[in-house]
Design an enzyme around this catalytic site. Structure first.
Site, mmCIF file in Angstrom:
data_model
loop_
_atom_site.group_PDB
_atom_site.id
_atom_site.type_symbol
_atom_site.label_atom_id
_atom_site.label_comp_id
_atom_site.label_asym_id
_atom_site.label_seq_id
_atom_site.Cartn_x
_atom_site.Cartn_y
_atom_site.Cartn_z
ATOM 1 N N TYR A 1 -45.359 18.273 5.807
ATOM 2 C CA TYR A 1 -46.485 18.002 6.706
ATOM 3 C C TYR A 1 -47.425 19.197 6.835
ATOM 4 O O TYR A 1 -48.393 19.140 7.577
ATOM 5 C CB TYR A 1 -45.962 17.591 8.088
ATOM 6 C CG TYR A 1 -45.107 16.340 8.017
ATOM 7 C CD1 TYR A 1 -45.692 15.085 7.827
ATOM 8 C CD2 TYR A 1 -43.723 16.408 8.086
ATOM 9 C CE1 TYR A 1 -44.914 13.945 7.718
ATOM 10 C CE2 TYR A 1 -42.940 15.269 7.979
ATOM 11 C CZ TYR A 1 -43.547 14.035 7.796
ATOM 12 O OH TYR A 1 -42.773 12.905 7.685
ATOM 13 N N TYR B 1 -47.093 7.652 11.532
ATOM 14 C CA TYR B 1 -46.706 8.312 12.783
ATOM 15 C C TYR B 1 -46.940 9.827 12.719
ATOM 16 O O TYR B 1 -46.907 10.512 13.737
ATOM 17 C CB TYR B 1 -45.231 8.010 13.114
ATOM 18 C CG TYR B 1 -44.208 9.018 12.633
ATOM 19 C CD1 TYR B 1 -43.854 9.093 11.297
ATOM 20 C CD2 TYR B 1 -43.605 9.906 13.515
ATOM 21 C CE1 TYR B 1 -42.919 10.015 10.845
ATOM 22 C CE2 TYR B 1 -42.671 10.837 13.080
ATOM 23 C CZ TYR B 1 -42.333 10.892 11.747
ATOM 24 O OH TYR B 1 -41.413 11.820 11.309
ATOM 25 N N ARG B 2 -47.205 10.337 11.495
ATOM 26 C CA ARG B 2 -47.270 11.789 11.288
ATOM 27 C C ARG B 2 -47.787 11.963 9.877
ATOM 28 O O ARG B 2 -47.521 11.125 9.009
ATOM 29 C CB ARG B 2 -45.840 12.302 11.375
ATOM 30 C CG ARG B 2 -45.596 13.773 11.339
ATOM 31 C CD ARG B 2 -44.104 13.972 11.417
ATOM 32 N NE ARG B 2 -43.709 15.342 11.547
ATOM 33 C CZ ARG B 2 -42.440 15.756 11.533
ATOM 34 N NH1 ARG B 2 -41.463 14.883 11.411
ATOM 35 N NH2 ARG B 2 -42.135 17.020 11.646
#
Ligand code: ADP
Length: 522
Positions: free
Chosen positions: A90, A467-468
């Site tokens: 991420y 969600y991310r």
């Protein structure tokens, strides 16, 4: 990495800002050599240089964070807070906006433990290993919940909505009571902590009036310098129920029955149904099986699964608490599975006072930190990496099967190996897919961006949102949240401008840009 600068800032201005910060944190904790900057790159990113930091600064106390944030306002210096910066897939430690200065909080490692209530008040630098060791050394009757990469920070993981394996695995939901340095440098405490010396700061979530805690999660509205984290009382017993499922279509019924157990509370933990590569990628590497580009053919997949005895899908359910209640729940769960498969579940039992199963795949279910899942980055060989594609689906089997088929076809179309899992929440599924790659394979790296964008479009066509996401795709994902012409994003940015008038804190995080940098939106 040579120094890069944020938009609109000169090298002399950066130098002045860093010198002023050095007077607060000490010269040793302004990290601005080429090697330092390398350290804060996201080595998993397709284009590492796109998110290079200008430097990092590492305060030791909340008071120092306050001073650094105030100086950032004076010097119009964009800061990117990280706790331990292990957010692999991420963005790692790297900022969304190139040239930002990383505010590295990993030196802040204090733990205060309320043993009567099972709450750890942790600073950002406290890693899962630190908290686990603290609990062991002090013989406290509590278990941590750890993620697959337990190298990271307890607080940082919860602030990005990371998850773990136990009933306490929804980490953001276990936060209670935060201390935050606001973008202007003001220190506040949320909930009951707004009352000085309140004994219920980390016990009751809401306080009086609006409750702001989730406002500091996946956002850029404050630097969290401390938070309460609830921990699971060490259970009397634990039962494991593991199943390897043979067929691709087993996903559908498995989702349906587990969704029912999650809704009615028979199962309190959020199991994840993972495809065969989740198991295989940490045990072997692709080149042992196949040396051609393109997605793996079915016969190779079958051979790998056979060698390691891995189902097309696998699931691990865990029951925690009183032995008699666990036994009753295990019987009910087994009978529900038996209606769909003749494959027996592997049952493991643990009772307090006996040693835990030290196998790494088992330990995490008992809150023991692990890092072995990181090995999947080596699947393709070369300099490995991955990014995550993680849409949220309704918790039903038909939706899961449909999403799986669509995603699987895309992986094959782009010549990638499918690595997907379906984490069963109380009313939804988080469908986490890893896009594994070899950074030394130019051809493969050239396909990643188009592939990822196609996946996001597929999900958003079905009205599923991630969600991310990786820092490269925060604007893309934010743009899919499009109700009323992206009115939520406008509200997020209005709040951003009100709280952070100089736009210094984490510009671009989650697609939220302050006025000063709004033209940087991708
Ligand atoms: P971990 O090391 O547990 O993986 P990180 O430190 O990488 O966690 O944090 C993940 C993300 O959460 C960061 O990129 C940042 O956006 C946000 N974050 C982390 N710590 C803080 C904090 N203390 N205050 C505000 N945001 C934070």
């Amino acid at each position: 990495m040579k120094q890069v600068l944020p938009p609109g800032m000169s090298a002399a201005q950066m130098d002045r800002a860093l010198k002023a910060i050095a007077r607060v944190v000490g010269d040793d904790w302004v990290l601005a050599t080429d090697l330092d900057r390398d350290t804060y790159l996201d080595h998993f990113a397709v284009d590492e240089a796109a998110h290079a930091a200008a430097a990092a600064v590492a305060p030791l106390t909340a008071e120092q964070v306050v001073e650094v944030v105030k100086l950032a306002n004076t010097h119009k210096l964009p800061l990117w807070p990280i706790s331990r910066g292990k957010n692999f897939g991420y963005g790692g430690a790297a900022p969304r906006l190139k040239g930002s200065v990383v505010l590295d909080l990993s030196r802040m490692k204090k733990i205060e433990f309320d043993a009567a209530n099972g709450v750890a008040l942790v600073e950002p630098g406290v890693g899962f290993y630190d908290l686990y060791d603290y609990i062991q050394q002090n013989k406290l009757p509590y278990w941590t919940s750890v993620p697959g990469n337990s190298w990271g920070s307890v607080l940082g993981n919860a602030l990005d909505r990371g998850v773990g394996y136990t009933t306490y695995g929804e980490h953001t939901a276990k936060l209670c009571g935060m201390e935050v340095v606001m973008p202007t440098g003001e220190l506040l405490r949320t909930g009951m902590g707004a009352m000085k010396d309140s004994p219920t700061w980390n016990l009751y979530r809401y306080g009086f009036g609006p409750s702001w805690e989730q406002m500091f999660v996946q956002s850029n509205y404050g630097v969290v310098t401390k938070a309460g984290v609830w921990l699971m009382p060490a259970p009397e017993a634990m039962i494991g129920l593991d199943l390897e499922m043979e067929n691709v279509d087993d996903l559908g019924w498995c989702v349906d029955i587990v969704a029912g157990m999650r809704r009615d509370g028979l199962l309190q933990q959020s199991p994840s149904i993972g495809s065969w590569l989740r198991g295989a990628a940490v045990l072997t590497s692709r080149k042992e099986w196949y040396d051609k580009p393109g997605a793996l053919p079915d016969d190779v997949i079958a051979a790998i699964r056979k060698r390691f005895n891995i189902g097309w899908w696998s699931i691990s359910l865990r029951l925690y608490g009183y032995a008699s209640i666990n036994e009753a729940a295990a019987t009910l769960i087994q009978s529900q599975f038996a209606r769909h498969t003749r494959q027996p579940m592997t049952i493991t039992r643990w009772n307090q006072g006996t040693p835990l199963n030290p196998a790494p795949g088992q330990a995490a279910f008992a809150g023991v930190p692990i890092t072995f899942p990181l090995a999947n980055a080596a699947w393709h060989g070369g300099r490995g990496g991955h990014i995550g594609y993680s849409p949220v689906l309704p918790a039903n089997g038909a939706a899961a099967m449909e999403q799986f088929r669509r995603t699987y076809d895309r992986y094959r179309e782009f010549g990638m190996d499918y690595h997907g899992s379906f984490a069963m929440n109380e009313r939804s599924i988080t469908n986490v897919n890893q896009v594994l790659f070899n950074k030394d394979d130019k051809d493969m790296m050239g396909r990643v961006n188009g592939f990822f964008r196609a996946l996001v479009k597929d999900a958003s066509d079905k009205r599923y949102g991630e969600y991310r996401t990786h820092i490269d795709y925060m604007d893309l994902v934010a743009s899919t949240y499009d109700f009323n012409n992206n009115s939520l994003r406008r509200a997020n940015e209005a709040i951003k401008d009100a709280l952070d008038p100089n736009g210094i804190l984490a510009p671009g995080k989650s697609g939220i840009w302050p006025k000063r940098y709004r033209d940087q939106r991708a």
